[in-house]
Design a protein around this motif. Structure first.
Motif, PDB file in Angstrom:
ATOM      1  N   MET A 104      -2.346   0.355 -20.560  1.00  0.00           N
ATOM      2  CA  MET A 104      -3.369  -0.647 -20.854  1.00  0.00           C
ATOM      3  C   MET A 104      -4.407  -0.739 -19.739  1.00  0.00           C
ATOM      4  O   MET A 104      -5.614  -0.877 -19.994  1.00  0.00           O
ATOM      5  N   MET A 105      -3.933  -0.662 -18.499  1.00  0.00           N
ATOM      6  CA  MET A 105      -4.824  -0.787 -17.343  1.00  0.00           C
ATOM      7  C   MET A 105      -5.489   0.530 -16.958  1.00  0.00           C
ATOM      8  O   MET A 105      -6.198   0.600 -15.961  1.00  0.00           O
ATOM      9  N   GLU A 106      -5.211   1.574 -17.744  1.00  0.00           N
ATOM     10  CA  GLU A 106      -5.761   2.909 -17.485  1.00  0.00           C
ATOM     11  C   GLU A 106      -5.383   3.395 -16.091  1.00  0.00           C
ATOM     12  O   GLU A 106      -6.191   3.983 -15.366  1.00  0.00           O
ATOM     13  N   LEU A 107      -4.127   3.136 -15.731  1.00  0.00           N
ATOM     14  CA  LEU A 107      -3.620   3.551 -14.424  1.00  0.00           C
ATOM     15  C   LEU A 107      -2.516   4.600 -14.542  1.00  0.00           C
ATOM     16  O   LEU A 107      -1.947   5.009 -13.517  1.00  0.00           O
TER      17      LEU A 107
ATOM     18  N   ASP B  63       0.800  -1.226   0.000  1.00  0.00           N
ATOM     19  CA  ASP B  63       0.000   0.000   0.000  1.00  0.00           C
ATOM     20  C   ASP B  63       0.830   1.272   0.000  1.00  0.00           C
ATOM     21  O   ASP B  63       0.362   2.322  -0.454  1.00  0.00           O
ATOM     22  N   LEU B  64       2.051   1.238   0.519  1.00  0.00           N
ATOM     23  CA  LEU B  64       2.864   2.444   0.595  1.00  0.00           C
ATOM     24  C   LEU B  64       3.721   2.671  -0.644  1.00  0.00           C
ATOM     25  O   LEU B  64       4.395   3.696  -0.755  1.00  0.00           O
ATOM     26  N   LEU B  65       3.676   1.726  -1.593  1.00  0.00           N
ATOM     27  CA  LEU B  65       4.366   1.924  -2.875  1.00  0.00           C
ATOM     28  C   LEU B  65       3.406   2.531  -3.883  1.00  0.00           C
ATOM     29  O   LEU B  65       2.188   2.371  -3.787  1.00  0.00           O
ATOM     30  N   THR B  66       3.951   3.208  -4.873  1.00  0.00           N
ATOM     31  CA  THR B  66       3.134   3.645  -6.005  1.00  0.00           C
ATOM     32  C   THR B  66       3.005   2.473  -6.976  1.00  0.00           C
ATOM     33  O   THR B  66       3.751   1.483  -6.888  1.00  0.00           O
ATOM     34  N   ALA B  67       2.074   2.589  -7.916  1.00  0.00           N
ATOM     35  CA  ALA B  67       1.897   1.521  -8.903  1.00  0.00           C
ATOM     36  C   ALA B  67       3.170   1.321  -9.711  1.00  0.00           C
ATOM     37  O   ALA B  67       3.577   0.185  -9.992  1.00  0.00           O
ATOM     38  N   LYS B  68       3.806   2.402 -10.094  1.00  0.00           N
ATOM     39  CA  LYS B  68       5.039   2.314 -10.885  1.00  0.00           C
ATOM     40  C   LYS B  68       6.150   1.637 -10.077  1.00  0.00           C
ATOM     41  O   LYS B  68       6.869   0.771 -10.589  1.00  0.00           O
ATOM     42  N   GLU B  69       6.279   2.012  -8.821  1.00  0.00           N
ATOM     43  CA  GLU B  69       7.309   1.400  -7.972  1.00  0.00           C
ATOM     44  C   GLU B  69       7.048  -0.095  -7.794  1.00  0.00           C
ATOM     45  O   GLU B  69       7.981  -0.915  -7.815  1.00  0.00           O
ATOM     46  N   PHE B  70       5.777  -0.456  -7.643  1.00  0.00           N
ATOM     47  CA  PHE B  70       5.425  -1.856  -7.446  1.00  0.00           C
ATOM     48  C   PHE B  70       5.781  -2.688  -8.676  1.00  0.00           C
ATOM     49  O   PHE B  70       6.393  -3.764  -8.559  1.00  0.00           O
ATOM     50  N   LEU B  71       5.415  -2.210  -9.859  1.00  0.00           N
ATOM     51  CA  LEU B  71       5.720  -2.951 -11.079  1.00  0.00           C
ATOM     52  C   LEU B  71       7.227  -3.019 -11.325  1.00  0.00           C
ATOM     53  O   LEU B  71       7.748  -4.049 -11.788  1.00  0.00           O
ATOM     54  N   GLU B  72       7.939  -1.954 -10.995  1.00  0.00           N
ATOM     55  CA  GLU B  72       9.400  -1.964 -11.148  1.00  0.00           C
ATOM     56  C   GLU B  72      10.031  -2.994 -10.206  1.00  0.00           C
ATOM     57  O   GLU B  72      10.993  -3.679 -10.570  1.00  0.00           O
TER      58      GLU B  72
ATOM     59  N   LYS C  67      -6.561  -4.630 -11.335  1.00  0.00           N
ATOM     60  CA  LYS C  67      -5.872  -4.356 -12.602  1.00  0.00           C
ATOM     61  C   LYS C  67      -4.362  -4.296 -12.409  1.00  0.00           C
ATOM     62  O   LYS C  67      -3.594  -4.794 -13.242  1.00  0.00           O
ATOM     63  N   LEU C  68      -3.917  -3.713 -11.315  1.00  0.00           N
ATOM     64  CA  LEU C  68      -2.484  -3.629 -11.038  1.00  0.00           C
ATOM     65  C   LEU C  68      -1.912  -5.021 -10.776  1.00  0.00           C
ATOM     66  O   LEU C  68      -0.802  -5.343 -11.237  1.00  0.00           O
ATOM     67  N   ALA C  69      -2.665  -5.855 -10.068  1.00  0.00           N
ATOM     68  CA  ALA C  69      -2.197  -7.215  -9.792  1.00  0.00           C
ATOM     69  C   ALA C  69      -2.070  -8.017 -11.090  1.00  0.00           C
ATOM     70  O   ALA C  69      -1.137  -8.806 -11.263  1.00  0.00           O
ATOM     71  N   PHE C  70      -2.994  -7.797 -12.012  1.00  0.00           N
ATOM     72  CA  PHE C  70      -2.899  -8.474 -13.310  1.00  0.00           C
ATOM     73  C   PHE C  70      -1.672  -7.990 -14.080  1.00  0.00           C
ATOM     74  O   PHE C  70      -0.957  -8.787 -14.699  1.00  0.00           O
ATOM     75  N   ALA C  71      -1.404  -6.691 -14.032  1.00  0.00           N
ATOM     76  CA  ALA C  71      -0.217  -6.149 -14.690  1.00  0.00           C
ATOM     77  C   ALA C  71       1.050  -6.788 -14.125  1.00  0.00           C
ATOM     78  O   ALA C  71       1.985  -7.118 -14.874  1.00  0.00           O
TER      79      ALA C  71
END
Length: 338
Positions: free
Chosen positions: A206-209, A174-183, A227-231
């Motif tokens: 693609m995930m509109e995030l 929860d404390l990460l951003t979406a970009k940080e999480f995917l990285e 959507k983030l988990a799928f990414a």
């Protein structure tokens, strides 16, 4: 070492080939106590430890027939042809207990390449437990599981490299951003920085995030988290996906887009194992289904074959017929119905 001494019959020439060049980069004699036949014609990616002195785009081949080099073309052909010899996912006589509860009971099925296979069952039927064993999160009491020909119990790390997994309740930071999480996920997957940057931006779009890429995940709605988990599951572009209730929490528009993506994956030769309790999704998407109840397969085959076996017109009717629509008794504390 307590291993028996190597003999000339168990010596092998190990050669490293670059995928872009027919010339071998290095050669070493491997002394092994294994039988000659057990080393014959084996193909394997270079391990991380070896990459430091061999290279990132190379493979090792063993040739003990003549002690001579194999051509790079032969290495490529050997690796490509091996995938046709076994299913994308194989489950044989899988059994898992939790104390006195038999969660999975002698479960067997296969997912072929280019196939979308649906594991259909009620809540508590054993679907999630089976998927956790498949992904190496749980050890079974009995049975075997393979992913892309790799034994999940004996080589769990190698098996996990080959799949993307979307759990029913994804654990996000929860404390990460979406970009940080995917990285972070891409780095753990061993992706190069350049490819990871491109893939992260592509998936967020693609995930509109993209608009929310720098927001903490803790601020996301349930659908955004799904959507983030799928990414994260597909960031390394796996050819095998294992999805546990993937459409949960998605709005109808994005659910339709998601269905299109997984159909595209199977259309290009990828394989998907999807668990669901929604018969409509299984009937619409799956090439083959297995209906399970109390951890046991009741029926498996194409949707048409399952309908025929149950004597039903819809998969929902077939499911109720096979599982038993009147099995659950009404609670005596509830008022009678008339």
């Amino acid at each position: 070492s307590s291993s028996p001494a190597a003999t000339p019959d168990s010596c092998a020439v190990m050669t490293a080939f670059n995928s872009q060049s027919p010339e071998p980069r290095s050669r070493a004699v491997v002394m092994s106590a294994l039988r000659r036949a057990s080393l014959m014609n084996q193909w394997m990616p270079v391990s991380w430890l070896m990459k430091g002195f061999i290279g990132h785009s190379e493979y090792l081949s063993f040739d003990i027939r003549h002690g001579s080099y194999l051509s790079a073309g032969a290495v490529t052909a050997g690796m490509a042809s091996s995938g046709a010899d076994y299913p994308a996912i194989g489950v044989a006589h899988l059994t898992k207990r939790f104390g006195s509860l038999l969660a999975v009971d002698d479960l067997s099925f296969e997912v072929e390449r280019g196939q979308l296979f649906g594991l259909l069952g009620s809540n508590g039927a054993g679907k999630t437990t089976a998927l956790k064993v498949l992904t190496g999160l749980l050890r079974p009491d009995q049975g075997s599981v393979t992913v892309d020909g790799v034994d999940v119990l004996r080589r769990p790390v190698e098996a996990k490299r080959r799949i993307g997994f979307l759990p029913e309740a994804p654990a996000l930071y929860d404390l990460l951003t979406a970009k940080e999480f995917l990285e972070m996920i891409g780095t753990l997957r061993g992706m190069s920085p350049g490819k990871l940057d491109r893939r992260t931006d592509e998936l967020l779009e693609m995930m509109e995030l993209s608009e929310f890429a720098k927001n903490n995940i803790g601020t996301y709605s349930r659908g955004m988290r799904q959507k983030l988990a799928f990414a994260a599951a597909v960031i390394h572009e796996p050819k095998i996906l294992i999805l546990d209730e993937p459409l949960s929490g998605l709005d109808p528009r994005f659910g339709k887009l998601f269905k299109g993506w997984i159909k595209d994956l199977t259309g290009s030769g990828g394989s998907v194992l999807m668990s669901t309790h929604v018969t409509g999704n299984a009937e619409e998407l799956c090439d083959r289904v297995a209906i399970i109840d109390r951890g046991k397969v009741l029926a498996t085959g194409t949707v048409r074959e399952v309908l025929s076996a149950a004597g039903a017109q819809t998969l929902e009717d077939a499911f109720v017929t096979l599982v038993g629509g009147n099995r659950w008794q009404r609670s005596p504390s509830l008022p009678p119905t008339h």
